[in-house]
Design an enzyme around this catalytic site. Sequence first.
Site, PDB file in Angstrom:
ATOM      1  N   GLN A 125     -14.004  39.073  -6.871  1.00 49.34           N
ATOM      2  CA  GLN A 125     -15.121  39.704  -7.588  1.00 49.34           C
ATOM      3  C   GLN A 125     -15.979  38.631  -8.236  1.00 49.34           C
ATOM      4  O   GLN A 125     -17.017  38.926  -8.801  1.00 49.34           O
ATOM      5  CB  GLN A 125     -14.586  40.612  -8.698  1.00 49.34           C
ATOM      6  CG  GLN A 125     -13.752  41.756  -8.203  1.00 49.34           C
ATOM      7  CD  GLN A 125     -13.469  42.724  -9.338  1.00 49.34           C
ATOM      8  OE1 GLN A 125     -14.201  43.699  -9.544  1.00 49.34           O
ATOM      9  NE2 GLN A 125     -12.430  42.487 -10.077  1.00 49.34           N
ATOM     10  N   ASN A 126     -15.502  37.388  -8.185  1.00 47.75           N
ATOM     11  CA  ASN A 126     -16.201  36.314  -8.901  1.00 47.75           C
ATOM     12  C   ASN A 126     -17.396  35.824  -8.102  1.00 47.75           C
ATOM     13  O   ASN A 126     -17.350  35.720  -6.876  1.00 47.75           O
ATOM     14  CB  ASN A 126     -15.246  35.153  -9.173  1.00 47.75           C
ATOM     15  CG  ASN A 126     -14.084  35.590 -10.046  1.00 47.75           C
ATOM     16  OD1 ASN A 126     -14.175  36.644 -10.692  1.00 47.75           O
ATOM     17  ND2 ASN A 126     -13.018  34.838 -10.061  1.00 47.75           N
ATOM     18  N   CYS A 150     -39.576  32.801  -0.753  1.00 48.88           N
ATOM     19  CA  CYS A 150     -38.414  32.892   0.146  1.00 48.88           C
ATOM     20  C   CYS A 150     -38.618  31.897   1.296  1.00 48.88           C
ATOM     21  O   CYS A 150     -39.674  31.919   1.942  1.00 48.88           O
ATOM     22  CB  CYS A 150     -38.312  34.321   0.680  1.00 48.88           C
ATOM     23  SG  CYS A 150     -37.153  34.504   2.055  1.00 48.88           S
ATOM     24  N   ASN A 156      -1.460  38.532 -14.057  1.00 50.64           N
ATOM     25  CA  ASN A 156      -2.555  38.654 -15.031  1.00 50.64           C
ATOM     26  C   ASN A 156      -2.062  38.220 -16.411  1.00 50.64           C
ATOM     27  O   ASN A 156      -0.863  38.237 -16.684  1.00 50.64           O
ATOM     28  CB  ASN A 156      -3.040  40.114 -15.085  1.00 50.64           C
ATOM     29  CG  ASN A 156      -4.442  40.241 -15.659  1.00 50.64           C
ATOM     30  OD1 ASN A 156      -5.341  39.516 -15.240  1.00 50.64           O
ATOM     31  ND2 ASN A 156      -4.639  41.121 -16.616  1.00 50.64           N
ATOM     32  N   LEU A 157      -3.008  37.851 -17.243  1.00 49.77           N
ATOM     33  CA  LEU A 157      -2.658  37.397 -18.588  1.00 49.77           C
ATOM     34  C   LEU A 157      -1.874  38.449 -19.360  1.00 49.77           C
ATOM     35  O   LEU A 157      -0.967  38.143 -20.121  1.00 49.77           O
ATOM     36  CB  LEU A 157      -3.950  37.049 -19.346  1.00 49.77           C
ATOM     37  CG  LEU A 157      -3.779  36.324 -20.661  1.00 49.77           C
ATOM     38  CD1 LEU A 157      -3.084  34.979 -20.462  1.00 49.77           C
ATOM     39  CD2 LEU A 157      -5.141  36.093 -21.315  1.00 49.77           C
ATOM     40  N   GLU A 158      -2.245  39.693 -19.149  1.00 49.52           N
ATOM     41  CA  GLU A 158      -1.641  40.792 -19.916  1.00 49.52           C
ATOM     42  C   GLU A 158      -1.618  42.020 -19.009  1.00 49.52           C
ATOM     43  O   GLU A 158      -2.282  42.009 -17.976  1.00 49.52           O
ATOM     44  CB  GLU A 158      -2.514  41.074 -21.150  1.00 49.52           C
ATOM     45  CG  GLU A 158      -3.927  41.443 -20.728  1.00 49.52           C
ATOM     46  CD  GLU A 158      -4.986  41.212 -21.809  1.00 49.52           C
ATOM     47  OE1 GLU A 158      -4.626  40.858 -22.925  1.00 49.52           O
ATOM     48  OE2 GLU A 158      -6.158  41.424 -21.496  1.00 49.52           O
ATOM     49  N   ASP A 201     -18.688  32.798  -8.832  1.00 51.74           N
ATOM     50  CA  ASP A 201     -18.650  31.329  -8.816  1.00 51.74           C
ATOM     51  C   ASP A 201     -18.129  30.855  -7.455  1.00 51.74           C
ATOM     52  O   ASP A 201     -17.706  31.663  -6.619  1.00 51.74           O
ATOM     53  CB  ASP A 201     -17.779  30.805  -9.976  1.00 51.74           C
ATOM     54  CG  ASP A 201     -16.312  31.218  -9.846  1.00 51.74           C
ATOM     55  OD1 ASP A 201     -15.704  30.973  -8.787  1.00 51.74           O
ATOM     56  OD2 ASP A 201     -15.758  31.797 -10.817  1.00 51.74           O
ATOM     57  N   HIS A 205     -18.840  40.717  -4.806  1.00 47.19           N
ATOM     58  CA  HIS A 205     -19.944  40.900  -5.766  1.00 47.19           C
ATOM     59  C   HIS A 205     -21.036  39.846  -5.596  1.00 47.19           C
ATOM     60  O   HIS A 205     -21.827  39.618  -6.502  1.00 47.19           O
ATOM     61  CB  HIS A 205     -19.408  40.859  -7.205  1.00 47.19           C
ATOM     62  CG  HIS A 205     -18.626  42.096  -7.566  1.00 47.19           C
ATOM     63  ND1 HIS A 205     -17.921  42.238  -8.737  1.00 47.19           N
ATOM     64  CD2 HIS A 205     -18.460  43.264  -6.901  1.00 47.19           C
ATOM     65  CE1 HIS A 205     -17.348  43.441  -8.772  1.00 47.19           C
ATOM     66  NE2 HIS A 205     -17.649  44.075  -7.668  1.00 47.19           N
ATOM     67  N   TYR A 234     -29.038  34.416 -15.096  1.00 46.66           N
ATOM     68  CA  TYR A 234     -28.308  33.892 -13.925  1.00 46.66           C
ATOM     69  C   TYR A 234     -28.619  32.418 -13.674  1.00 46.66           C
ATOM     70  O   TYR A 234     -27.749  31.674 -13.200  1.00 46.66           O
ATOM     71  CB  TYR A 234     -28.586  34.754 -12.679  1.00 46.66           C
ATOM     72  CG  TYR A 234     -27.857  36.070 -12.757  1.00 46.66           C
ATOM     73  CD1 TYR A 234     -26.498  36.143 -12.474  1.00 46.66           C
ATOM     74  CD2 TYR A 234     -28.504  37.224 -13.174  1.00 46.66           C
ATOM     75  CE1 TYR A 234     -25.807  37.336 -12.587  1.00 46.66           C
ATOM     76  CE2 TYR A 234     -27.829  38.430 -13.297  1.00 46.66           C
ATOM     77  CZ  TYR A 234     -26.470  38.477 -12.996  1.00 46.66           C
ATOM     78  OH  TYR A 234     -25.781  39.661 -13.121  1.00 46.66           O
TER      79      TYR A 234
HETATM   80  N1  APR Z   1      -4.992  33.993 -16.503  1.00 50.26           N
HETATM   81  C1  APR Z   1      -4.836  35.235 -15.968  1.00 50.26           C
HETATM   82  N2  APR Z   1      -5.564  36.304 -16.327  1.00 50.26           N
HETATM   83  C2  APR Z   1      -6.486  36.122 -17.282  1.00 50.26           C
HETATM   84  C3  APR Z   1      -6.725  34.871 -17.900  1.00 50.26           C
HETATM   85  C4  APR Z   1      -5.921  33.779 -17.471  1.00 50.26           C
HETATM   86  N3  APR Z   1      -6.055  32.556 -17.978  1.00 50.26           N
HETATM   87  N4  APR Z   1      -7.715  35.013 -18.810  1.00 50.26           N
HETATM   88  C5  APR Z   1      -8.078  36.307 -18.776  1.00 50.26           C
HETATM   89  N5  APR Z   1      -7.340  36.991 -17.862  1.00 50.26           N
HETATM   90  C6  APR Z   1      -7.407  38.408 -17.502  1.00 50.26           C
HETATM   91  C7  APR Z   1      -7.747  39.310 -18.670  1.00 50.26           C
HETATM   92  O1  APR Z   1      -6.560  39.704 -19.337  1.00 50.26           O
HETATM   93  C8  APR Z   1      -8.428  40.492 -17.954  1.00 50.26           C
HETATM   94  O2  APR Z   1      -7.473  41.480 -17.580  1.00 50.26           O
HETATM   95  O3  APR Z   1      -8.444  38.557 -16.570  1.00 50.26           O
HETATM   96  C9  APR Z   1      -9.015  39.857 -16.693  1.00 50.26           C
HETATM   97  C10 APR Z   1     -10.520  39.684 -16.727  1.00 50.26           C
HETATM   98  O4  APR Z   1     -11.143  40.912 -16.869  1.00 50.26           O
HETATM   99  P1  APR Z   1     -12.715  41.099 -16.744  1.00 50.26           P
HETATM  100  O5  APR Z   1     -13.389  40.097 -17.605  1.00 50.26           O
HETATM  101  O6  APR Z   1     -13.002  42.547 -16.934  1.00 50.26           O
HETATM  102  O7  APR Z   1     -12.996  40.662 -15.260  1.00 50.26           O
HETATM  103  P2  APR Z   1     -12.900  41.452 -13.885  1.00 50.26           P
HETATM  104  O8  APR Z   1     -11.763  42.409 -13.857  1.00 50.26           O
HETATM  105  O9  APR Z   1     -12.970  40.394 -12.832  1.00 50.26           O
HETATM  106  O10 APR Z   1     -14.286  42.252 -13.964  1.00 50.26           O
HETATM  107  C11 APR Z   1     -14.734  42.833 -12.853  1.00 50.26           C
HETATM  108  O11 APR Z   1     -16.886  43.379 -13.830  1.00 50.26           O
HETATM  109  O12 APR Z   1     -18.807  42.790 -14.986  1.00 50.26           O
HETATM  110  C12 APR Z   1     -18.227  43.021 -13.744  1.00 50.26           C
HETATM  111  O13 APR Z   1     -19.064  42.191 -11.705  1.00 50.26           O
HETATM  112  C13 APR Z   1     -18.347  41.829 -12.858  1.00 50.26           C
HETATM  113  O14 APR Z   1     -16.799  41.044 -11.188  1.00 50.26           O
HETATM  114  C14 APR Z   1     -16.904  41.511 -12.499  1.00 50.26           C
HETATM  115  C15 APR Z   1     -16.231  42.831 -12.709  1.00 50.26           C
END
Ligand code: APR
Length: 234
Positions: A87-88, A132, A197-199, A90, A105, A52
């Site tokens: 969920q991010n 702390c 979403n991308l896909e 950042d 998260h 981290y």
């Molecule tokens: N634009 C849109 N969507 C995108 C892009 C983009 N440029 N790049 C990737 N993606 C999509 C991918 O297709 C995928 O469906 O974003 C999604 C990311 O999936 P994950 O990496 O599984 O992320 P997320 O769903 O946020 O994961 C949830 O899992 O590990 C834990 O706590 C962590 O918050 C996280 C949680």
Amino acid sequence: MKIVVLTGAGISAESGVPTFRDADGLWEGHRVEEVATPEAYDMAPSTVHRFYDARRSALLMVQPNAAHHALARLEEALGDDLLVVTQNIDDLHERAGSRRVLHMHGELLSALCRACDGRVRWDSDLVDLPPCPGCGVTELRPDVVWFGEIPYGMDRISVELARADLFVSIGNSGAVYPAAGFVQQALRYGARTLELNLEPSDGTPWFHEARHGRASELVPHWVEELLGTAQSAS
Ligand code: APR
């Protein structure tokens, strides 16, 4: 119109923050169980801290992208009628100007004290076990929600989903609960649902509408469309 937006790793991907399930299920070279569970932390705290700490300092090298900026513009227009649940971990939404952001998260730039439960803003390393600032005990851990832990803000999220007219999921795999269940919750309360979403994701069948492509293109386009409609309707 009340809107709840859920963002996942996909919205930050074009800023250079890696998504989770990219490379063979590895997260920056680690299996999730090695770095993102309370058990991993109990067994090997320095490994988890180093992981981290590296991600925290990498944050300094990235910038919000057009999708984060578009959501900040939407908040300017809608004010309290928009909530971004992310969920991010950042801080790219905040750096783009969003203020109504719920980090379900947790946050990389926050530390949680296991002794006093205090949460404190933190932008340096934790591996050297600093005390702390609240209680002086050296029990600070990353303030992120690991697998098996309860996400932040679930009560508030339920209330907001119940009030929402529109639920939008951006850059989410639809694979990680409880966030993956928000679309069904929103539907039950009568909201319209949109996926950007991308896909196609695991959750796509639950959405009234799904648009697939890059967040940096889809999100600004959707926001302009919405604000254009909102202006011509008023
Ligand atoms: N634009 C849109 N969507 C995108 C892009 C983009 N440029 N790049 C990737 N993606 C999509 C991918 O297709 C995928 O469906 O974003 C999604 C990311 O999936 P994950 O990496 O599984 O992320 P997320 O769903 O946020 O994961 C949830 O899992 O590990 C834990 O706590 C962590 O918050 C996280 C949680």
